[in-house]
Write a protein that holds these residues in place. Structure first.
Motif, PDB file in Angstrom:
ATOM      1  N   VAL A   1      32.311  31.250  42.955  1.00  0.00           N
ATOM      2  CA  VAL A   1      32.795  32.225  43.588  1.00  0.00           C
ATOM      3  C   VAL A   1      32.349  32.301  44.795  1.00  0.00           C
ATOM      4  O   VAL A   1      31.313  31.613  45.141  1.00  0.00           O
ATOM      5  N   VAL A   2      33.211  32.962  45.938  1.00  0.00           N
ATOM      6  CA  VAL A   2      32.634  32.745  47.421  1.00  0.00           C
ATOM      7  C   VAL A   2      31.867  33.830  47.846  1.00  0.00           C
ATOM      8  O   VAL A   2      32.272  35.107  47.501  1.00  0.00           O
ATOM      9  N   LEU A   3      30.931  33.568  48.522  1.00  0.00           N
ATOM     10  CA  LEU A   3      30.251  34.832  49.082  1.00  0.00           C
ATOM     11  C   LEU A   3      30.856  35.818  49.843  1.00  0.00           C
ATOM     12  O   LEU A   3      31.836  35.392  50.610  1.00  0.00           O
ATOM     13  N   GLY A   4      30.506  37.073  49.438  1.00  0.00           N
ATOM     14  CA  GLY A   4      30.973  38.048  50.452  1.00  0.00           C
ATOM     15  C   GLY A   4      32.283  38.755  49.720  1.00  0.00           C
ATOM     16  O   GLY A   4      32.822  39.694  50.218  1.00  0.00           O
ATOM     17  N   TYR A   5      32.949  37.936  48.980  1.00  0.00           N
ATOM     18  CA  TYR A   5      34.183  38.339  48.182  1.00  0.00           C
ATOM     19  C   TYR A   5      33.963  39.167  47.065  1.00  0.00           C
ATOM     20  O   TYR A   5      32.726  39.125  46.477  1.00  0.00           O
ATOM     21  N   SER A   6      34.850  39.975  46.538  1.00  0.00           N
ATOM     22  CA  SER A   6      34.575  40.743  45.251  1.00  0.00           C
ATOM     23  C   SER A   6      34.884  39.758  44.000  1.00  0.00           C
ATOM     24  O   SER A   6      35.591  38.612  44.308  1.00  0.00           O
ATOM     25  N   TYR A   7      34.393  39.977  42.858  1.00  0.00           N
ATOM     26  CA  TYR A   7      34.527  39.419  41.607  1.00  0.00           C
ATOM     27  C   TYR A   7      34.891  40.381  40.447  1.00  0.00           C
ATOM     28  O   TYR A   7      34.387  41.272  40.370  1.00  0.00           O
ATOM     29  N   THR A   8      36.166  39.866  40.083  1.00  0.00           N
ATOM     30  CA  THR A   8      36.612  40.552  38.806  1.00  0.00           C
ATOM     31  C   THR A   8      36.472  39.973  37.654  1.00  0.00           C
ATOM     32  O   THR A   8      37.041  38.793  37.658  1.00  0.00           O
ATOM     33  N   ASP A   9      35.710  40.262  36.722  1.00  0.00           N
ATOM     34  CA  ASP A   9      35.668  39.617  35.439  1.00  0.00           C
ATOM     35  C   ASP A   9      36.843  39.588  34.643  1.00  0.00           C
ATOM     36  O   ASP A   9      37.426  40.708  34.368  1.00  0.00           O
ATOM     37  N   ARG A  10      37.116  38.519  33.712  1.00  0.00           N
ATOM     38  CA  ARG A  10      38.322  38.567  32.965  1.00  0.00           C
ATOM     39  C   ARG A  10      38.082  38.910  31.656  1.00  0.00           C
ATOM     40  O   ARG A  10      38.863  38.861  30.795  1.00  0.00           O
ATOM     41  N   GLY A  11      36.980  39.167  31.317  1.00  0.00           N
ATOM     42  CA  GLY A  11      36.163  39.541  30.066  1.00  0.00           C
ATOM     43  C   GLY A  11      36.348  38.283  28.898  1.00  0.00           C
ATOM     44  O   GLY A  11      36.274  37.111  29.239  1.00  0.00           O
ATOM     45  N   ALA A  12      36.259  38.945  27.784  1.00  0.00           N
ATOM     46  CA  ALA A  12      36.669  38.150  26.501  1.00  0.00           C
ATOM     47  C   ALA A  12      37.135  38.953  25.308  1.00  0.00           C
ATOM     48  O   ALA A  12      37.317  40.317  25.379  1.00  0.00           O
ATOM     49  N   ILE A  13      37.614  38.256  24.219  1.00  0.00           N
ATOM     50  CA  ILE A  13      37.979  39.066  23.035  1.00  0.00           C
ATOM     51  C   ILE A  13      37.389  38.531  22.005  1.00  0.00           C
ATOM     52  O   ILE A  13      36.730  37.475  21.851  1.00  0.00           O
ATOM     53  N   ALA A  14      37.130  39.244  20.791  1.00  0.00           N
ATOM     54  CA  ALA A  14      36.373  39.126  19.646  1.00  0.00           C
ATOM     55  C   ALA A  14      37.134  39.702  18.484  1.00  0.00           C
ATOM     56  O   ALA A  14      37.821  40.760  18.444  1.00  0.00           O
TER      57      ALA A  14
ATOM     58  N   VAL B   1      30.900  43.616  24.524  1.00  0.00           N
ATOM     59  CA  VAL B   1      29.970  44.156  25.451  1.00  0.00           C
ATOM     60  C   VAL B   1      29.104  43.427  26.496  1.00  0.00           C
ATOM     61  O   VAL B   1      28.966  42.190  25.896  1.00  0.00           O
ATOM     62  N   ILE B   2      29.663  43.481  27.715  1.00  0.00           N
ATOM     63  CA  ILE B   2      29.209  42.435  28.753  1.00  0.00           C
ATOM     64  C   ILE B   2      27.726  42.908  29.477  1.00  0.00           C
ATOM     65  O   ILE B   2      27.793  43.965  29.852  1.00  0.00           O
ATOM     66  N   THR B   3      26.813  42.009  29.432  1.00  0.00           N
ATOM     67  CA  THR B   3      25.494  42.063  30.080  1.00  0.00           C
ATOM     68  C   THR B   3      25.360  41.135  31.371  1.00  0.00           C
ATOM     69  O   THR B   3      25.746  40.182  30.938  1.00  0.00           O
ATOM     70  N   GLY B   4      24.464  41.424  32.163  1.00  0.00           N
ATOM     71  CA  GLY B   4      24.371  40.903  33.300  1.00  0.00           C
ATOM     72  C   GLY B   4      25.071  41.279  34.385  1.00  0.00           C
ATOM     73  O   GLY B   4      26.241  41.923  34.330  1.00  0.00           O
ATOM     74  N   SER B   5      24.897  40.777  35.740  1.00  0.00           N
ATOM     75  CA  SER B   5      25.484  41.081  36.961  1.00  0.00           C
ATOM     76  C   SER B   5      25.944  40.154  38.025  1.00  0.00           C
ATOM     77  O   SER B   5      25.131  38.993  37.981  1.00  0.00           O
ATOM     78  N   VAL B   6      26.721  39.906  38.705  1.00  0.00           N
ATOM     79  CA  VAL B   6      26.847  39.072  39.670  1.00  0.00           C
ATOM     80  C   VAL B   6      26.515  39.784  41.342  1.00  0.00           C
ATOM     81  O   VAL B   6      27.356  40.742  41.561  1.00  0.00           O
ATOM     82  N   ASP B   7      25.809  39.317  42.001  1.00  0.00           N
ATOM     83  CA  ASP B   7      25.428  39.795  43.264  1.00  0.00           C
ATOM     84  C   ASP B   7      26.196  38.969  44.335  1.00  0.00           C
ATOM     85  O   ASP B   7      25.912  37.880  44.758  1.00  0.00           O
ATOM     86  N   MET B   8      27.376  39.344  44.793  1.00  0.00           N
ATOM     87  CA  MET B   8      28.442  38.432  45.398  1.00  0.00           C
ATOM     88  C   MET B   8      27.966  38.288  47.135  1.00  0.00           C
ATOM     89  O   MET B   8      28.599  37.656  47.911  1.00  0.00           O
ATOM     90  N   ASN B   9      26.817  39.113  47.231  1.00  0.00           N
ATOM     91  CA  ASN B   9      26.204  39.125  48.845  1.00  0.00           C
ATOM     92  C   ASN B   9      24.900  37.969  48.617  1.00  0.00           C
ATOM     93  O   ASN B   9      24.164  38.057  49.942  1.00  0.00           O
ATOM     94  N   THR B  10      24.582  37.454  47.474  1.00  0.00           N
ATOM     95  CA  THR B  10      23.592  36.656  47.578  1.00  0.00           C
ATOM     96  C   THR B  10      24.001  35.455  46.949  1.00  0.00           C
ATOM     97  O   THR B  10      24.575  35.210  45.730  1.00  0.00           O
ATOM     98  N   LEU B  11      23.451  34.232  47.656  1.00  0.00           N
ATOM     99  CA  LEU B  11      23.787  32.650  46.988  1.00  0.00           C
ATOM    100  C   LEU B  11      22.832  32.757  45.631  1.00  0.00           C
ATOM    101  O   LEU B  11      21.686  33.150  45.672  1.00  0.00           O
ATOM    102  N   GLY B  12      23.592  32.128  44.812  1.00  0.00           N
ATOM    103  CA  GLY B  12      23.029  31.853  43.400  1.00  0.00           C
ATOM    104  C   GLY B  12      23.660  31.565  42.218  1.00  0.00           C
ATOM    105  O   GLY B  12      24.873  31.637  42.414  1.00  0.00           O
ATOM    106  N   SER B  13      22.970  31.496  41.141  1.00  0.00           N
ATOM    107  CA  SER B  13      23.607  31.244  39.887  1.00  0.00           C
ATOM    108  C   SER B  13      23.291  32.299  39.137  1.00  0.00           C
ATOM    109  O   SER B  13      22.155  32.871  38.982  1.00  0.00           O
ATOM    110  N   TYR B  14      24.587  32.938  38.408  1.00  0.00           N
ATOM    111  CA  TYR B  14      24.247  34.214  37.694  1.00  0.00           C
ATOM    112  C   TYR B  14      24.939  33.940  36.252  1.00  0.00           C
ATOM    113  O   TYR B  14      25.897  33.080  35.978  1.00  0.00           O
ATOM    114  N   THR B  15      24.333  34.645  35.525  1.00  0.00           N
ATOM    115  CA  THR B  15      25.004  34.443  33.966  1.00  0.00           C
ATOM    116  C   THR B  15      25.197  35.789  33.291  1.00  0.00           C
ATOM    117  O   THR B  15      24.407  36.832  33.473  1.00  0.00           O
ATOM    118  N   LEU B  16      26.396  35.898  32.641  1.00  0.00           N
ATOM    119  CA  LEU B  16      26.942  37.090  31.994  1.00  0.00           C
ATOM    120  C   LEU B  16      26.961  36.493  30.766  1.00  0.00           C
ATOM    121  O   LEU B  16      27.340  35.622  30.242  1.00  0.00           O
TER     122      LEU B  16
END
Length: 244
Positions: free
Chosen positions: A12-25, A36-51
């Motif tokens: 995903v591109v720095l500075g843009y918004s991220y919309t998660d597509r979710g999951a089904i169970a 239930v989704i845990t974790g977050s993504v900081d779109m203003n900071t470079l790096g790797s994030y896990t949801l």
């Protein structure tokens, strides 16, 4: 059975918004479970994030999936010139570099490197390039054009009047100053001038009794076609007196 909507890893591109597509169970009874989704993504900071996506059935069985999101910077730094993007300056004058600044969407302020030079000793178009590189190796640049012009006309420093004795061709030397090389011309047919050195003389030696005042126009032109005129008068003096 827990299934992600979309890929399990995305850039995903720095500075843009991220919309998660979710999951089904769905459990083995066919019931749809809450994810239930845990974790977050900081779109203003470079790096790797896990949801992490978790679903629990009525029997307490837990299913999980993860999605990795890598925040990347794909935009080049914004390079902004200080001063105009184009300048005209006079030949042999001093060029003062105003520089440039750079900002990046990552929050960095990359250094600006200037390449190119301005040669003020000759007319022409000079291009300077201003380049900035961020930590993601995105490169931004701007250019400035500096046009060196000669608009100054030659200036005569030799006198406009000459006095010479009759019966000789030599008159004197015409001198002019300029930023560039100059050439000379003289009007009429009675005088001649060396176009480079400005040596002025009569075509034929004058006779006082026949004519003792001569007038002409000296044209001085520099190599960039700037022109100055000088109106000259040559006085011829009598040698020996009488009608020699």
């Amino acid at each position: 059975d827990l299934q992600l909507n979309g890929a399990s890893s995305s850039n995903v591109v720095l500075g843009y918004s991220y919309t998660d597509r979710g999951a089904i169970a769905v459990d083995n009874s066919g019931a749809t479970l809450t994810v239930v989704i845990t974790g977050s993504v900081d779109m203003n900071t470079l790096g790797s994030y896990t949801l992490t996506y978790t679903a629990t059935d009525a029997s307490g069985n837990v299913g999980t999936e993860t999605r990795t999101l890598i925040v990347l910077d794909t935009e080049e730094p914004d390079v902004q010139l200080i001063g105009a993007a184009s300048y005209n300056i006079e030949l042999e004058s001093q060029y003062i570099e105003l520089g440039a600044t750079a900002v990046d969407n990552s929050g960095e302020t990359p250094a600006v490197v200037i390449t190119g030079s301005v040669d003020v000793t000759k007319e022409g178009v000079n291009t300077l390039t201003y380049t900035a590189t961020d930590s993601s190796l995105n490169v931004g640049f701007e250019t400035r054009t500096v046009i060196v012009l000669d608009t100054k006309k030659p200036v005569f420093v030799s006198p406009a009047t000459f006095t010479v004795a009759e019966n000789q061709t030599a008159i004197g030397t015409v001198i002019a100053t300029d930023n560039a090389d100059v050439t000379f011309e003289v009007s009429g047919t009675e005088m001649q001038i060396d176009s480079i050195f400005g040596t002025l003389s009569f075509v034929e030696a004058p006779d006082y009794e026949s004519k003792n005042i001569y007038e002409a126009v000296i044209t001085c032109t520099d190599e960039y076609d700037n022109v100055t005129l000088q109106y000259i008068t040559v006085y011829v003096t009598d040698v020996g007196g009488g009608d020699d």
